[in-house]
Design an enzyme around this catalytic site. Structure first.
Site, mmCIF file in Angstrom:
data_model
loop_
_atom_site.group_PDB
_atom_site.id
_atom_site.type_symbol
_atom_site.label_atom_id
_atom_site.label_comp_id
_atom_site.label_asym_id
_atom_site.label_seq_id
_atom_site.Cartn_x
_atom_site.Cartn_y
_atom_site.Cartn_z
ATOM 1 N N CYS A 112 0.840 -1.191 0.000
ATOM 2 C CA CYS A 112 0.000 0.000 0.000
ATOM 3 C C CYS A 112 0.878 1.245 0.000
ATOM 4 C CB CYS A 112 -0.902 -0.007 1.236
ATOM 5 S SG CYS A 112 -2.029 1.411 1.345
ATOM 6 N N ASP B 57 0.520 3.727 1.815
ATOM 7 C CA ASP B 57 0.517 4.307 3.163
ATOM 8 C C ASP B 57 1.941 4.579 3.649
ATOM 9 O OD1 ASP B 57 0.348 4.438 6.169
ATOM 10 O OD2 ASP B 57 -1.769 4.095 5.756
ATOM 11 N N CYS C 93 -6.097 0.356 7.213
ATOM 12 C CA CYS C 93 -5.875 0.812 5.840
ATOM 13 C C CYS C 93 -6.996 1.761 5.419
ATOM 14 C CB CYS C 93 -5.817 -0.389 4.901
ATOM 15 S SG CYS C 93 -5.660 0.042 3.155
ATOM 16 N N ARG D 119 3.117 4.742 6.482
ATOM 17 C CA ARG D 119 3.512 4.036 7.698
ATOM 18 C C ARG D 119 4.005 2.618 7.423
ATOM 19 N NH1 ARG D 119 -2.200 4.837 10.471
ATOM 20 N NH2 ARG D 119 -2.736 4.320 8.312
ATOM 21 N N HIS E 254 -2.297 -4.017 5.344
ATOM 22 C CA HIS E 254 -1.945 -3.523 6.673
ATOM 23 C C HIS E 254 -3.189 -3.097 7.440
ATOM 24 C CE1 HIS E 254 -2.512 0.867 5.963
ATOM 25 N NE2 HIS E 254 -2.208 0.550 4.718
#
Length: 259
Positions: free
Chosen positions: A82, A84, A141, A86, A138
């Protein structure tokens, strides 16, 4: 016009600098960088500063690292994750440049009509020679949350009108088929995240590059599904790994025998 003048002429025409010699790019780059640093703001300035510190440390520790890295790459892992911020693959796996071939998008999706992800899979398997393709979902999400929210709306599904909605439409449609009644919001979201990983693993197995690799008798390619837990920093294997038919069957027999 002699050879040197011809080269100079072509250079000048290309850069729209008639009757002048090529610019000293080292000086220009330094000037541009200085000017940029003065106007980029603290956020972007930190990127350049951190990069400078990192490369200085790398040069001190491994003087030939960058020279060797520039020659080729041979990662054994393709990471499909992803976007993202993080979930930085190199950091959470303590990997070095050159260890992981990477493709990331919103909600770690693998659409069979998406040339971007398909070209990455093709290059990774046919040129780079990766041995493991990892789909990494994750917790918490945002893309999965959007699909969950859209699937529970009390209105008839409408045609997506934004790039993000179109991108997530296949997952949103799939979420509507899941049995989420009686689950809390966090439990439902976790189920969506895990189910999405399973769907993407199945999609990867059906891509031309992966099927071609297996049909050619290359049995050292595996596809795995994992979830990264933001709350703990741990990667969790969903136990849905797939290899060639022969290897997958052998693995299952060995697993049963170990019980």
């Amino acid at each position: 016009m002699d050879k040197d003048d011809q080269c100079s002429h072509r250079w000048n025409v290309a850069f729209a600098q008639p009757n002048s010699r090529p610019t000293n790019f080292a000086t220009t780059a330094a000037t541009t960088t200085t000017t940029t640093l003065l106007t980029m703001g603290p956020g972007l300035e930190k990127i350049f500063s951190s990069n400078s510190h990192w490369l200085t440390a790398m040069n001190a520790k491994e003087p030939e690292f960058f020279e060797q890295s520039a020659k080729s790459q041979s990662p054994k892992i393709l990471w499909l994750g992803c976007s993202d911020s993080r979930v930085p693959e190199s950091l959470i796996t303590s990997s070095r440049p050159g260890d992981i071939f990477v493709h990331r998008n919103i909600a770690n999706q693998v659409h069979l009509d998406d040339d971007s992800v398909l070209s990455v899979i093709a290059y990774a398997t046919e040129v780079v020679g990766v041995e493991h393709i990892l789909v990494i979902g994750h917790t918490n999400c945002g893309g999965a949350t959007a699909c969950l929210d859209a699937s529970t709306e009390n209105t008839s599904p409408s045609e997506p009108t934004t790039p993000l909605a179109r991108w997530l439409a296949p997952l949103t449609k799939h979420v509507r088929t899941l049995k989420l009644e009686g689950l809390s919001k966090s439990e439902a979201l976790m189920k969506v995240v895990e189910e999405s990983v399973r769907v993407q693993v199945a999609n990867i197995i059906n891509t031309v590059p992966v099927k071609a690799t297996w049909s050619a008798g290359k049995k050292n390619l595996w596809v795995h599904g994992l979830v990264y837990e933001l709350e703990t920093g741990r990667l969790r294997d969903l136990g849905i790994s797939q290899g060639s038919a022969e290897k997958t069957m052998t693995n299952r027999i060995q697993s049963r025998g170990a019980r």
